[in-house]
Design a protein around this motif. Structure first.
Motif, PDB file in Angstrom:
ATOM      1  N   TYR A 159      71.875  27.569 -20.635  1.00 14.41           N
ATOM      2  CA  TYR A 159      70.586  27.495 -21.334  1.00 14.41           C
ATOM      3  C   TYR A 159      70.025  28.880 -21.628  1.00 14.41           C
ATOM      4  CZ  TYR A 159      70.016  22.492 -21.532  1.00 14.41           C
ATOM      5  OH  TYR A 159      70.178  21.177 -21.863  1.00 14.41           O
ATOM      6  N   GLN A 160      70.197  29.819 -20.723  1.00 18.15           N
ATOM      7  CA  GLN A 160      69.731  31.176 -20.991  1.00 18.15           C
ATOM      8  C   GLN A 160      70.406  31.742 -22.244  1.00 18.15           C
ATOM      9  OE1 GLN A 160      70.742  32.751 -17.128  1.00 18.15           O
ATOM     10  NE2 GLN A 160      68.590  32.868 -16.505  1.00 18.15           N
ATOM     11  N   SER A 161      71.696  31.511 -22.364  1.00 19.36           N
ATOM     12  CA  SER A 161      72.438  32.005 -23.527  1.00 19.36           C
ATOM     13  C   SER A 161      72.085  31.231 -24.787  1.00 19.36           C
ATOM     14  CB  SER A 161      73.940  31.915 -23.250  1.00 19.36           C
ATOM     15  OG  SER A 161      74.691  32.276 -24.386  1.00 19.36           O
ATOM     16  N   GLU A 162      72.011  29.916 -24.678  1.00 14.28           N
ATOM     17  CA  GLU A 162      71.753  29.068 -25.845  1.00 14.28           C
ATOM     18  C   GLU A 162      70.359  29.287 -26.412  1.00 14.28           C
ATOM     19  OE1 GLU A 162      72.771  26.230 -28.743  1.00 14.28           O
ATOM     20  OE2 GLU A 162      74.000  27.307 -27.273  1.00 14.28           O
ATOM     21  N   MET A 163      69.365  29.395 -25.561  1.00 19.06           N
ATOM     22  CA  MET A 163      67.999  29.589 -26.032  1.00 19.06           C
ATOM     23  C   MET A 163      67.834  30.964 -26.670  1.00 19.06           C
ATOM     24  SD  MET A 163      66.816  26.634 -25.411  1.00 19.06           S
ATOM     25  CE  MET A 163      65.049  26.754 -25.705  1.00 19.06           C
ATOM     26  N   GLY A 198      69.235  30.823 -30.033  1.00 17.43           N
ATOM     27  CA  GLY A 198      68.391  30.054 -30.939  1.00 17.43           C
ATOM     28  C   GLY A 198      67.081  30.739 -31.301  1.00 17.43           C
ATOM     29  N   GLY A 199      66.876  31.967 -30.834  1.00 14.63           N
ATOM     30  CA  GLY A 199      65.686  32.720 -31.200  1.00 14.63           C
ATOM     31  C   GLY A 199      64.454  32.399 -30.379  1.00 14.63           C
ATOM     32  N   TRP A 200      64.627  31.790 -29.196  1.00 15.53           N
ATOM     33  CA  TRP A 200      63.494  31.451 -28.343  1.00 15.53           C
ATOM     34  C   TRP A 200      63.123  32.643 -27.458  1.00 15.53           C
ATOM     35  CZ3 TRP A 200      60.943  26.701 -28.282  1.00 15.53           C
ATOM     36  CH2 TRP A 200      61.529  25.708 -29.069  1.00 15.53           C
ATOM     37  N   HIS A 201      61.824  32.746 -27.164  1.00 14.85           N
ATOM     38  CA  HIS A 201      61.307  33.812 -26.300  1.00 14.85           C
ATOM     39  C   HIS A 201      61.116  33.269 -24.894  1.00 14.85           C
ATOM     40  CE1 HIS A 201      58.976  37.232 -24.906  1.00 14.85           C
ATOM     41  NE2 HIS A 201      58.030  36.399 -24.497  1.00 14.85           N
ATOM     42  N   TYR A 205      60.192  28.439 -22.512  1.00 15.87           N
ATOM     43  CA  TYR A 205      60.388  29.234 -23.716  1.00 15.87           C
ATOM     44  C   TYR A 205      59.334  28.878 -24.756  1.00 15.87           C
ATOM     45  CZ  TYR A 205      65.073  30.186 -21.862  1.00 15.87           C
ATOM     46  OH  TYR A 205      66.123  30.580 -21.078  1.00 15.87           O
ATOM     47  N   SER A 206      59.174  29.784 -25.731  1.00 11.94           N
ATOM     48  CA  SER A 206      58.305  29.519 -26.873  1.00 11.94           C
ATOM     49  C   SER A 206      58.924  30.127 -28.122  1.00 11.94           C
ATOM     50  CB  SER A 206      56.897  30.094 -26.648  1.00 11.94           C
ATOM     51  OG  SER A 206      56.951  31.507 -26.519  1.00 11.94           O
ATOM     52  N   LYS A 207      58.561  29.533 -29.269  1.00 11.72           N
ATOM     53  CA  LYS A 207      58.981  30.051 -30.569  1.00 11.72           C
ATOM     54  C   LYS A 207      57.957  29.587 -31.599  1.00 11.72           C
ATOM     55  CE  LYS A 207      62.774  28.473 -32.556  1.00 11.72           C
ATOM     56  NZ  LYS A 207      64.210  28.305 -32.914  1.00 11.72           N
ATOM     57  N   ARG A 249      54.959  27.904 -32.885  1.00  7.83           N
ATOM     58  CA  ARG A 249      54.128  26.821 -32.366  1.00  7.83           C
ATOM     59  C   ARG A 249      54.903  25.857 -31.475  1.00  7.83           C
ATOM     60  NH1 ARG A 249      49.383  26.125 -35.154  1.00  7.83           N
ATOM     61  NH2 ARG A 249      49.411  23.872 -34.808  1.00  7.83           N
ATOM     62  N   LYS A 250      56.144  26.197 -31.189  1.00 12.87           N
ATOM     63  CA  LYS A 250      56.988  25.320 -30.390  1.00 12.87           C
ATOM     64  C   LYS A 250      57.079  25.824 -28.951  1.00 12.87           C
ATOM     65  CE  LYS A 250      59.924  24.234 -34.373  1.00 12.87           C
ATOM     66  NZ  LYS A 250      61.314  24.271 -34.906  1.00 12.87           N
ATOM     67  N   GLN A 251      57.153  24.894 -28.027  1.00 15.95           N
ATOM     68  CA  GLN A 251      57.362  25.208 -26.618  1.00 15.95           C
ATOM     69  C   GLN A 251      58.528  24.366 -26.105  1.00 15.95           C
ATOM     70  OE1 GLN A 251      53.509  24.415 -24.826  1.00 15.95           O
ATOM     71  NE2 GLN A 251      52.942  26.564 -24.971  1.00 15.95           N
ATOM     72  N   PHE A 252      59.273  24.930 -25.167  1.00 17.51           N
ATOM     73  CA  PHE A 252      60.442  24.225 -24.639  1.00 17.51           C
ATOM     74  C   PHE A 252      60.621  24.600 -23.177  1.00 17.51           C
ATOM     75  CE2 PHE A 252      64.889  23.202 -23.958  1.00 17.51           C
ATOM     76  CZ  PHE A 252      65.068  22.063 -24.721  1.00 17.51           C
ATOM     77  N   SER A 253      60.800  23.604 -22.321  1.00 19.20           N
ATOM     78  CA  SER A 253      61.027  23.859 -20.907  1.00 19.20           C
ATOM     79  C   SER A 253      62.298  23.164 -20.442  1.00 19.20           C
ATOM     80  CB  SER A 253      59.836  23.404 -20.059  1.00 19.20           C
ATOM     81  OG  SER A 253      59.698  21.996 -20.103  1.00 19.20           O
ATOM     82  N   VAL A 254      62.954  23.803 -19.482  1.00 13.69           N
ATOM     83  CA  VAL A 254      64.183  23.278 -18.877  1.00 13.69           C
ATOM     84  C   VAL A 254      63.986  23.267 -17.369  1.00 13.69           C
ATOM     85  CG1 VAL A 254      66.677  23.549 -18.627  1.00 13.69           C
ATOM     86  CG2 VAL A 254      65.541  24.332 -20.733  1.00 13.69           C
TER      87      VAL A 254
END
Length: 223
Positions: free
Chosen positions: A171-175, A178-181, A196-198, A200-205
């Motif tokens: 996930y660290q590599s994939e995100m 994908g341009g996620w911060h 992560y954020s990008k 207006r999007k947020q994503f958690s693992v």
């Protein structure tokens, strides 16, 4: 949606027809006691591609009044079980699934009414987990999508045979690709969290290691 009926719904949804059908239910078909106070919790949910609505209720009366009402209404077509502190009454028809969960609270009875319909034609062929990154070996356990006043979200539960560390690195590599911060990361022996954020999007693992497999909880939110 970390509520006590998650595991129940994962099982119950598998009992509904897999193909889209024309018959469907709405809450006008869901019987309620006249004395019940009912409020909506979620109207725009898709759980494993199947539309789901949830309402909360309270009743000034004993728990037995609720269970007796529904077992009489759905006589011959109910399954009454206990799930933790919840008493459950499940009814499955050819059109939909209706589930009542109730528990005693002081001198009241409180609970939830859950209505699940088979998938509509547009969702019948959708691949579960679409829209979130998944490791190659991962299997989708559940996929819930929501649309709350234009705030779209998706929660996906996966199971992977790979270790927590291997999934964490994936996930660290994939995100990153994908341009996620990366905003936050924590790791302990048997669990890890990535946020992560990008735009207006947020994503958690969230990774949880169990004996023999890793559970992966993904939460995608777009404002």
């Amino acid at each position: 949606m970390n509520s006590p009926w998650r595991c129940v719904l994962i099982f119950c949804l598998g009992l509904l027809p897999g193909k889209a059908v024309h018959a469907a239910c709405d809450f006008d078909d869901f019987p309620v006691l006249d004395e019940m106070v009912v409020a909506s919790i979620a109207d725009q949910l898709q759980w494993n591609n199947q539309p789901m609505n949830v309402k909360a209720f309270s009743l000034d009366g004993p728990l037995s009044a609720v269970t007796s009402f529904y077992t009489n209404k759905w006589q011959g077509a109910v399954d009454v079980t206990r799930f933790g502190e919840w008493q459950q009454v499940l009814h499955i028809s050819e059109a939909c699934l209706m589930l009542v969960q109730v528990q005693a609270h002081q001198d009241k009875s409180i609970g939830r009414l859950m209505l699940v319909n088979p998938p509509v034609e547009a969702l019948a062929g959708r691949v579960l987990g679409s829209g979130v990154p998944m490791p190659p070996d991962a299997v989708v356990v559940s996929d819930m999508q929501s649309d709350d006043g234009g705030r779209e979200g998706q929660q996906v539960m996966l199971a992977s045979t790979e270790s927590l560390e291997d999934n964490l690195r994936w996930y660290q590599s994939e995100m990153l690709r994908g341009g996620w911060h990366a905003n936050h990361q924590t790791q302990q022996q048997n669990d890890a969290t990535l946020i992560y954020s990008k735009g207006r999007k947020q994503f958690s693992v969230v990774l949880l290691r169990h004996q023999g497999f890793t559970q992966i909880l993904l939460n995608r939110m777009e404002h």
